[in-house]
Design a protein around this motif. Structure first.
Motif, PDB file in Angstrom:
ATOM      1  N   PRO A 195      -0.847  -6.013   1.974  1.00 49.94           N
ATOM      2  CA  PRO A 195      -1.450  -6.699   0.820  1.00 49.94           C
ATOM      3  C   PRO A 195      -2.174  -5.707  -0.078  1.00 49.94           C
ATOM      4  CG  PRO A 195      -1.897  -7.893   2.851  1.00 49.94           C
ATOM      5  CD  PRO A 195      -1.295  -6.573   3.267  1.00 49.94           C
ATOM      6  N   ILE A 196      -2.044  -5.892  -1.370  1.00 46.19           N
ATOM      7  CA  ILE A 196      -2.629  -4.958  -2.321  1.00 46.19           C
ATOM      8  C   ILE A 196      -4.158  -4.939  -2.206  1.00 46.19           C
ATOM      9  CG2 ILE A 196      -3.141  -6.345  -4.380  1.00 46.19           C
ATOM     10  CD1 ILE A 196      -0.911  -3.262  -4.301  1.00 46.19           C
ATOM     11  N   GLU A 197      -4.721  -5.997  -1.622  1.00 46.97           N
ATOM     12  CA  GLU A 197      -6.184  -6.063  -1.447  1.00 46.97           C
ATOM     13  C   GLU A 197      -6.676  -5.022  -0.448  1.00 46.97           C
ATOM     14  OE1 GLU A 197      -4.169  -8.606  -1.341  1.00 46.97           O
ATOM     15  OE2 GLU A 197      -4.695  -9.601  -3.230  1.00 46.97           O
ATOM     16  N   GLN A 198      -5.777  -4.431   0.326  1.00 47.99           N
ATOM     17  CA  GLN A 198      -6.170  -3.400   1.289  1.00 47.99           C
ATOM     18  C   GLN A 198      -6.382  -2.042   0.616  1.00 47.99           C
ATOM     19  OE1 GLN A 198      -6.738  -4.292   4.595  1.00 47.99           O
ATOM     20  NE2 GLN A 198      -6.495  -6.273   3.568  1.00 47.99           N
ATOM     21  N   LEU A 199      -5.945  -1.918  -0.630  1.00 48.32           N
ATOM     22  CA  LEU A 199      -6.156  -0.666  -1.360  1.00 48.32           C
ATOM     23  C   LEU A 199      -7.618  -0.537  -1.780  1.00 48.32           C
ATOM     24  CD1 LEU A 199      -3.100  -0.494  -3.801  1.00 48.32           C
ATOM     25  CD2 LEU A 199      -3.587   1.075  -1.919  1.00 48.32           C
ATOM     26  N   PRO A 200      -8.106   0.690  -2.006  1.00 51.07           N
ATOM     27  CA  PRO A 200      -9.441   0.845  -2.591  1.00 51.07           C
ATOM     28  C   PRO A 200      -9.527   0.107  -3.928  1.00 51.07           C
ATOM     29  CG  PRO A 200      -8.617   2.937  -1.774  1.00 51.07           C
ATOM     30  CD  PRO A 200      -7.475   1.975  -1.675  1.00 51.07           C
ATOM     31  N   ALA A 201     -10.680  -0.444  -4.221  1.00 50.42           N
ATOM     32  CA  ALA A 201     -10.835  -1.287  -5.417  1.00 50.42           C
ATOM     33  C   ALA A 201     -10.407  -0.572  -6.690  1.00 50.42           C
ATOM     34  CB  ALA A 201     -12.288  -1.750  -5.531  1.00 50.42           C
ATOM     35  N   GLY A 202     -10.634   0.734  -6.764  1.00 49.18           N
ATOM     36  CA  GLY A 202     -10.298   1.472  -7.979  1.00 49.18           C
ATOM     37  C   GLY A 202      -8.806   1.604  -8.212  1.00 49.18           C
ATOM     38  N   LEU A 203      -8.016   1.471  -7.145  1.00 47.31           N
ATOM     39  CA  LEU A 203      -6.561   1.628  -7.285  1.00 47.31           C
ATOM     40  C   LEU A 203      -5.844   0.302  -7.553  1.00 47.31           C
ATOM     41  CD1 LEU A 203      -5.736   4.183  -4.423  1.00 47.31           C
ATOM     42  CD2 LEU A 203      -5.876   4.621  -6.889  1.00 47.31           C
ATOM     43  N   ARG A 204      -6.507  -0.805  -7.250  1.00 50.07           N
ATOM     44  CA  ARG A 204      -5.819  -2.100  -7.388  1.00 50.07           C
ATOM     45  C   ARG A 204      -5.357  -2.391  -8.810  1.00 50.07           C
ATOM     46  NH1 ARG A 204     -10.338  -5.398  -3.990  1.00 50.07           N
ATOM     47  NH2 ARG A 204     -10.291  -4.028  -2.162  1.00 50.07           N
ATOM     48  N   PRO A 205      -6.196  -2.150  -9.845  1.00 49.45           N
ATOM     49  CA  PRO A 205      -5.725  -2.437 -11.212  1.00 49.45           C
ATOM     50  C   PRO A 205      -4.456  -1.677 -11.578  1.00 49.45           C
ATOM     51  CG  PRO A 205      -8.095  -2.100 -11.190  1.00 49.45           C
ATOM     52  CD  PRO A 205      -7.602  -1.708  -9.835  1.00 49.45           C
TER      53      PRO A 205
END
Length: 260
Positions: A195-205
């Motif tokens: 899930p993309i939510e597992q990425l660091p917050a800065g990389l999600r956008p």
């Protein structure tokens, strides 16, 4: 009624493919099958055994989570590959586009026939992946019927912008960099494997604006029957925007190349 010019261009690509399909079509089935066995069954058994996986995936087996992403990532890999070296081949090495433009065919006919062929190629590959997924009970879903056209659009959203770039180049020196620094990172960080939510917050956008993530969400939502109407419209709209902008850029690039 005569055959439309775009279809005649498509027929020329089909005639070439008929010479090589025996060497390519089997791999369309074997590659996803090997991937599902290695990642889905192999890595999946380790993930399913981890208690924390239930908090991330719920009751969903990892192979069922991974499989729809394979549809979208396969389309991305094929679309980006078909639009790089083959496009340069058409302009620089075999000069097929130049030959077509020397006839009454217009730029729109040449590009339209090429895009129609890419869509056909993506459709064949996506059907092959969907067939492999349909063979396994954990990944079998009627939603694959929607996932296949979603994968085709995902592939075209990569093919057209890359074709526009390829048409402006005099050498293929930048193509490996596109694969290494754009396609491969998206393959890893586009939401297919976790899930993309597992990425660091800065990389999600960054992931949210890429066409691959929207393709993965469409394929996964359709396969797992979790796709809402609004979500589907947004994802299809983003892929359509990438294709429309890519078409405009490719049309301009093809026109400049063939008229100079």
């Amino acid at each position: 009624m005569s055959t439309p010019a775009t279809v005649r261009v498509w027929e020329s690509h089909l005639a070439l493919y008929k010479r090589i399909w025996r060497s390519q079509l089997p791999s369309s089935f074997l590659q996803p099958l090997a991937f599902m066995l290695a990642m889905g069954a192999g890595v999946g058994s380790l993930i399913n055994a981890n208690e924390s996986s239930e908090a991330v995936l719920g009751d969903l087996p990892y192979v069922a989570f991974l499989a729809p992403g394979l549809l979208a990532t396969t389309a991305m890999l094929i679309g980006s590959s078909e639009a790089s070296w083959p496009v340069m081949d058409g302009f620089k090495w075999n000069r097929g586009y130049e030959s077509q433009a020397a006839t009454p065919l217009g730029i729109g006919d040449v590009l339209g026939g090429q895009v129609l062929w890419w869509a056909t190629r993506l459709l064949l590959s996506s059907i092959a992946v969907a067939t492999v997924l349909a063979l396994m009970s954990e990944t079998r879903s009627i939603g694959l019927v929607v996932g296949v056209p979603a994968a085709v659009l995902t592939g075209l959203s990569f093919a057209l912008p890359i074709a526009a770039w390829a048409a402006t180049r005099e050498s293929d020196i930048s193509f490996p960099a596109i694969q290494r620094f754009i396609v491969t990172p998206l393959f890893l960080f586009g939401g297919a494997f976790y899930p993309i939510e597992q990425l660091p917050a800065g990389l999600r956008p960054i992931a949210y604006v890429t066409p691959l993530w929207h393709g993965v969400e469409l394929c996964r939502g359709a396969s797992l029957h979790t796709l809402g109407g609004v979500e589907a419209a947004v994802h299809f709209g983003v892929l359509g925007a990438y294709i429309a902008l890519g078409w405009a850029a490719a049309y301009a690039a093809f026109g400049r190349k063939l008229h100079t």
